[in-house]
Design an enzyme around this catalytic site. Structure first.
Site, short mmCIF file in Angstrom:
data_model
loop_
_atom_site.label_atom_id
_atom_site.label_comp_id
_atom_site.label_asym_id
_atom_site.label_seq_id
_atom_site.Cartn_x
_atom_site.Cartn_y
_atom_site.Cartn_z
N THR A 1 -2.38 -9.11 18.27
CA THR A 1 -1.83 -9.49 16.89
C THR A 1 -0.41 -9.73 16.88
O THR A 1 0.27 -9.52 17.84
CB THR A 1 -2.20 -8.35 16.12
OG1 THR A 1 -1.26 -7.10 16.47
CG2 THR A 1 -3.61 -7.94 15.98
N VAL B 1 0.93 -1.17 -0.09
CA VAL B 1 -0.08 -0.07 -0.12
C VAL B 1 0.85 1.33 -0.03
O VAL B 1 0.39 2.41 -0.44
CB VAL B 1 -0.82 -0.08 1.28
CG1 VAL B 1 -1.81 -1.23 1.14
CG2 VAL B 1 -0.26 0.05 2.50
N ASN C 1 -6.73 -1.28 6.96
CA ASN C 1 -6.20 -1.83 8.06
C ASN C 1 -4.80 -1.99 8.22
O ASN C 1 -4.22 -2.83 8.97
CB ASN C 1 -6.92 -3.11 8.41
CG ASN C 1 -6.55 -3.81 9.71
OD1 ASN C 1 -6.65 -3.22 10.82
ND2 ASN C 1 -6.40 -4.97 9.66
N LYS D 1 -1.89 8.39 12.26
CA LYS D 1 -2.95 7.94 12.72
C LYS D 1 -3.79 8.93 12.77
O LYS D 1 -5.08 9.10 12.83
CB LYS D 1 -2.73 7.10 14.06
CG LYS D 1 -2.18 5.62 13.82
CD LYS D 1 -3.12 4.94 12.70
CE LYS D 1 -2.35 3.43 12.37
NZ LYS D 1 -3.08 2.54 11.50
N TYR E 1 4.14 7.11 14.10
CA TYR E 1 3.05 6.23 14.05
C TYR E 1 1.74 7.31 14.67
O TYR E 1 0.55 6.98 13.91
CB TYR E 1 3.15 5.15 15.10
CG TYR E 1 1.97 4.27 15.12
CD1 TYR E 1 1.64 3.28 14.14
CD2 TYR E 1 1.12 4.21 16.39
CE1 TYR E 1 0.54 2.47 14.27
CE2 TYR E 1 -0.15 3.43 16.49
CZ TYR E 1 -0.24 2.46 15.48
OH TYR E 1 -1.31 1.84 15.66
#
Length: 210
Positions: free
Chosen positions: A150, A20, A46, A119, A115
């Site tokens: 995860t 992506v 996601n 976001k 990060y």
């Protein structure tokens, strides 16, 4: 992904792969999915990376690379996918976009500032496009999780700070992937389109905002 596709009920299911962070690959991904499935109704952004690069310890080169990688995957990739998907949805009469961001967009990420910033920008972008795309019956919503069990989080959850991380929530645990998926699926279901522009916190009350 192929195993998951085989487990699904219903009609045609396909597995598509793309980086992506590559603008051309993002466009080809949307084009290929729409061609294979006969259109596009839902996009879930996601994909993401989390890289700790504390400013006090990073060289200038590490700092720049940290920002470039994070913005490419966590912000520019979703932005490009949203553009391509929205154009496809306009032709099809509407659709739904759900972005997965983070509680770090609100509380900050001191060890991974790019990060948190990416976001936060994705939250803002989602709200901007919720307004811009509403006339086309395209609804844009956001899910902002805390820690989730995860592969990306496994190193931290199994490490010495694992118990401290779980204790951030009064539930004394982190979210399961299934819990986040349920929230995404609900927003994408069409049962709450008037929530377009919303940011849904799914963080086990580990961070509360007014």
């Amino acid at each position: 992904a192929e195993e998951a596709a085989r487990s699904l009920e219903g009609g045609t299911h396909g597995v598509f792969q793309a980086d992506v962070a590559d603008a051309g690959a993002a466009r080809s991904l949307v084009d290929n999915v729409a061609r294979e499935l006969g259109g596009l109704d839902i996009l879930v952004n996601n994909a993401g990376i989390y890289e700790p690069v504390p400013i006090a310890k990073a060289s200038y080169g590490e700092w720049r690379q940290h920002w470039e990688r994070n913005l490419a995957v966590n912000l520019l990739g979703p932005a490009n996918l949203m553009y391509c998907a929205a154009r496809c949805m306009m032709e099809g009469g509407g659709g739904r976009i759900v972005n997965v961001t983070s509680r770090g967009a609100f509380r900050g990420e001191p060890d991974a500032p790019a990060y948190g910033a990416a976001k936060a920008a994705l939250n803002s972008l989602g709200q901007s496009l919720a307004q811009a795309l509403a006339p086309y019956k395209i609804y844009v919503m956001t899910v902002a999780p805390g820690w989730v069990e995860t592969e990306m989080a496994a190193e931290y959850l199994r490490g010495p700070k694992g118990e401290e991380i779980r204790a951030q929530s009064p539930l004394k645990r982190v979210a399961t992937p299934e819990e986040i998926a349920e929230a995404v699926a609900f927003l994408a279901s069409g049962r709450c389109d008037f929530a377009t522009g919303c940011i849904l916190d799914v963080n086990g009350a580990s961070y509360l905002r007014s």
